[in-house]
Design an enzyme around this catalytic site. Structure first.
Site, short mmCIF file in Angstrom:
data_model
loop_
_atom_site.label_atom_id
_atom_site.label_comp_id
_atom_site.label_asym_id
_atom_site.label_seq_id
_atom_site.Cartn_x
_atom_site.Cartn_y
_atom_site.Cartn_z
N CYS A 264 37.30 47.45 90.40
CA CYS A 264 37.25 46.01 90.21
C CYS A 264 35.86 45.52 89.87
CB CYS A 264 37.99 45.21 91.36
SG CYS A 264 37.10 45.37 92.91
N HIS A 823 36.94 42.01 96.81
CA HIS A 823 37.53 42.22 95.28
C HIS A 823 36.72 41.50 94.60
CE1 HIS A 823 40.76 43.05 92.49
NE2 HIS A 823 40.88 41.77 92.16
#
Length: 898
Positions: A264, A823
């Site tokens: 990510c 994230h």
């Protein structure tokens, strides 16, 4: 002689109607054989030479040397028929040898002969170029003959000839012309090697010779698909899926990226960069193809630029909902080993690598010259800055420099001699610090000496660079307990990992550590080398069914929370200690009645007598292994002789152990420097009967735990001010003063001199020190538009063009979570529609401007307003209505970013 001249004129009449007068035979010989324009002319690369059939040329030599006017020796028209395989395609015969089959003539000599004698009707001249090969120049009699095919039709080759000095680009242009490829379509070349494998012809600027192409090789031309992919990059099994993708038509640029496993961070950086308008246009319009630098030793052979271009073309084709960046990930890992595998990384670090890689792959400077860095030496800033920028551009000139590079002014001042050093240095992004609070919030558990009170959880505000004593002072404000009656310990896996001294730094305590603060008597101290009470660390252990492996006993397991218990020096006996501990445990340990004790004795529930001469309980090496394996830190003084233990039936037995709680010690005086640790050992049945585990684990929350320490948000401008604030260099990074001739801890100030078209601002949220690492979750307030840098740029400004200093936000890389996990996502404004979107790996959804600012913002991308206006698309009357621009009323479709 007149007759011979008439014959020559008649032979060449049809070929050269405007021919020159035919010279005499001797003059012909000199012009063809001996002059600068004749056969003695040295070979020069690029010049044309012509083949003449050997028999005809020898006949001509006999004719001109003999001076015989007899028509029988006249050679007639030049006839090269024997040099050709056929008279249709006029291919040269294989294996011709100079001096046996043909002679070579420079262009001037050839044209003389044709003018004088003519060329056999219908025959083409056999023109060949002089090529410069390694260490030799030669006439290239046999060009390289290649078989050109399309990737979609490998069975229909087209034969074409190329010189060794021709560029690969000429091959590509020839193939495009023959196969009728439209100018809008993008193509690339592959070659098929002898073993049947395929290899890309990446650099089209090299020659056929440098590319090592051989006659008979197959060259494949591949045309990019409408969706931005290449046919060769897709397995045959997904052809149907590709057709479905090509049928899909969405908004260009609104395309997700598949998470390949902790990628990510890469997806976030790519989405931000993809939404920089001028960079994306540069790739979409194929301007990068002319600037690929395959020879830069600092670059990546153009592979990173090509891989990034492929991603951009796919994402902006409008034919994909999401794409899989596997090839790009592989390329990144190949050239930057830190990104190999599938560990989580920093999006800003990937961005830094990518910008540098793209710059070197697209650097227009093919050969970097040495540039000496010069100090200002008292010269005006304008002069020094211009010199620095010109020197930078002499070695670094690319679309990345055009788009992202700016200029700092760096001022260093020596603290001893006052020498001032001024330099101007380029930058690609600003890494700005966040205002750091000097306070720290720590959660602790307070354990009172009163056994009736449950442990209390407290949230304390302490100095970030404080000491353990500051933690005790802060707790004293909540409890009313004197800090002198507190001891602080780190509890891990049911044991004391460390018992702290008051002067130790708080920086050694991490946020994840479980910190317990114990109340002790006002005259307590660890160890026995004092007249005060002794503080004993107490562990709880449960005997488990014996497992005998190689005569080793694995029978005791740590449980519960350890204690620090104050014991008066005059009560240092096993029997007294037993009753002291029974009292301290009374909240969750039930005292047996006399009947219970008798019953327990008869049934064997009560442990055997604890006495000094009975020997220690044997605990194997795996006792107390629950919860982890951190090695405890023991820095306390040791014990002396203890009185005898009484013989009596007890609920539990007491045992001396080491600081890890895993090995018994038979007496306390084995090591006079080791801290005495005591284990309370329970039989399973006794523990089940008298020990209340639920009550033992219970605790209460102090009111302070409910308070939320609000961190005041900071403005982005404050971060930039901090960036330009004077600072003193650290000891690890001194500056060498040329006047003092030694390294100095100089003061340093950075100022902004020139800003780029697209400004990347990296918020330094991750803080690393010797003892701790933390993420700063401070909310930074940043404007969506009109970020004004005029107050920060010290270069004399153009007041008539304020847009040169104002910026609008175009993308944000977000980081959610902590240091070890987290994230990355992206907010980005589409260059065509002006609509903001949220990119979360392969998921993309529209958002409104009021959703963009958050504590997760990590890297900000700003576009200078004059550039934004220059790039603003001009809608035509045939264009469909545009989507709402940034800042428009909220869309009915929302997303959850929590």
């Amino acid at each position: 002689m007149a007759a011979v001249a008439a014959n020559v004129a008649a032979a060449a009449e049809d070929r050269e109607p405007q021919r020159e007068a035919v010279p005499g035979l001797e003059s012909q010989w000199r012009q063809i054989e001996n002059s600068e324009s004749g056969r003695e002319r040295p070979l020069r690369a690029g010049e044309s030479w012509f083949l003449v059939e050997q028999h005809w040329y020898k006949q001509w030599e006999v004719y001109v040397q003999g001076g015989d006017q007899d028509s029988g020796t006249f050679p007639g028209c030049i006839n090269n028929a024997d040099l050709f395989e056929d008279q249709v395609n006029w291919h040269l015969r294989k294996g011709l040898v100079e001096g046996e089959d043909y002679v070579l003539l420079p262009a001037a000599a050839w044209h003389y002969l044709v003018n004088w004698y003519g060329l056999e009707h219908g025959q083409p001249p056999i023109e060949r170029k002089v090529v410069e090969l390694p260490s030799v120049q030669k006439v290239e009699v046999y060009p390289v003959e290649l078989l050109l095919v399309r990737h979609s039709d490998m069975d229909t080759p087209h034969t074409a000839q190329f010189s060794h000095t021709d560029s690969v680009d000429l091959i590509l242009r020839t193939a495009r012309e023959h196969f009728l490829v439209s100018p809008q379509e993008e193509t690339r070349l592959w070659i098929k090697n002898a073993e049947g494998s395929f290899e890309r012809l990446c650099n089209t600027r090299v020659t056929v010779l440098d590319a090592a192409l051989k006659t008979g090789q197959v060259v494949i031309m591949e045309t990019r698909n409408k969706d931005g992919t290449w046919p060769s990059a897709q397995p045959q099994a997904v052809n149907t899926a590709l057709e479905e993708e090509e049928e899909f038509q969405g908004q260009p640029g609104i395309c997700g990226l598949t998470n390949l496993g902790n990628t990510c961070f890469m997806n976030s950086a790519l989405q931000c960069l993809s939404n920089v308008p001028q960079l994306t246009e540069y790739f979409l319009k194929n301007r990068y193809l002319e600037e690929l630098n395959f020879c830069n030793p600092l670059g990546m052979k153009g592979e990173i630029a090509e891989a990034y271009a492929d991603l951009v073309k796919q994402a902006w084709s409008g034919h994909h909902r999401s794409i899989v960046p596997h090839v790009f990930k592989t390329k990144v890992g190949h050239f930057a080993s830190q990104f190999l595998g599938y560990q989580q990384h920093d999006s800003q670090e990937l961005l830094s690598f990518l910008l540098d890689g793209l710059h070197e792959d697209l650097n227009r400077v093919k050969k970097k010259e040495y540039v000496e860095l010069c100090d200002a030496a008292g010269r005006p800033d304008q002069e020094v800055a211009q010199e620095a920028w010109q020197n930078h551009k002499r070695r670094n000139d690319s679309v990345i420099v055009d788009t992202f590079h700016g200029l700092f002014k760096s001022t260093l001042v020596c603290p001893d001699c006052g020498n001032v050093s001024v330099t101007f240095d380029p930058f690609c992004y600003l890494s700005v610090p966040l205002p750091v609070s000097h306070k720290r919030v720590m959660e602790v558990f307070f354990v009172s000496m009163d056994p009736r009170r449950k442990p209390e959880q407290h949230r304390l505000v302490v100095p970030k660079k404080g000491k353990i004593s500051d933690l005790c002072v802060a707790l004293a404000k909540h409890t009313g307990m004197s800090p002198e009656r507190m001891m602080v310990a780190d509890v891990f896996s049911h044991r004391f990992y460390k018992i702290y001294q008051l002067e130790e730094s708080l920086s050694s305590i991490l946020d994840r550590d479980d910190i317990f603060i114990y109340e002790v008597s006002g005259r307590s101290a660890i160890g026995e080398n004092s007249r005060e009470d002794v503080v004993l660390p107490i562990y709880l252990r449960e005997r488990t069914p014996a497992r005998d492996y190689n005569n080793s006993y694995y029978g005791l397991m740590l449980f519960g929370h350890p204690l620090l218990v104050s014991v008066p020096r005059d009560r240092l006996s096993w029997d007294a200690l037993y009753h002291i501990l029974l009292y301290r445990l009374s909240r969750y340990v039930t005292r047996p009645s006399s009947d219970d004790e008798d019953d327990g004795d008869e049934k064997g529930h009560v442990a055997g007598a604890s006495s000094q001469d009975s020997g220690p309980e044997q605990a194997g090496p795996s006792s107390g292994v629950a919860g982890g394996s951190r090695a405890p830190v023991d820095n306390s003084p040791g014990p002396s002789h203890w009185p005898q233990r009484a013989r009596r039936k007890h609920l539990f037995t007491l045992q001396t152990v080491n600081s890890n709680g895993t090995s018994d010690r038979s007496t306390f005086n084995e090591d006079t420097h080791a801290q005495p640790y005591i284990a309370i050992d329970w039989e399973p049945e006794m523990k089940k009967r008298y020990y209340d585990e639920v009550e033992a684990e219970g605790y209460v929350k102090h009111d302070c735990v409910g308070y939320v320490l609000k961190k005041a948000p900071v403005r982005l401008q404050e971060c930039i001010e901090l960036f330009t604030t004077v600072e003193t260099l650290e000891k690890e990074n001194p500056w060498y003063c040329p006047t003092c001739k030694q390294h100095q801890l100089a003061t340093k100030k950075l100022d902004l001199w020139m800003l780029p078209e697209t400004l990347i601002i990296h918020l330094k949220r991750f803080s690393y020190t010797k003892f701790s690492r933390e993420k700063l979750d401070t909310l930074v307030e940043f404007p969506i538009r009109d970020l004004d840098f005029s107050e920060f740029v010290i270069k004399p400004q153009n007041e008539s063009a304020p847009e040169l200093y104002k910026y609008d936000l175009i993308a944000v890389s977000n980081h959610y979570g902590g240091l070890r996990d987290g994230h990355y996502t992206t907010f980005a404004c589409n260059k065509d529609s002006g609509q903001w979107h949220y990119f979360d790996d392969n998921s993309v959804s529209p958002v409104t401007e009021n959703q963009i600012e958050s504590k997760a913002a990590y890297v900000l991308f700003y576009q200078r307003q004059d550039v934004a206006r220059r790039l603003q698309p001009q809608p035509s009357s045939s264009d469909p209505p545009a989507s709402p621009a940034c800042g428009s009323p909220p869309n009915s479709e929302f997303m959850d970013v929590n």
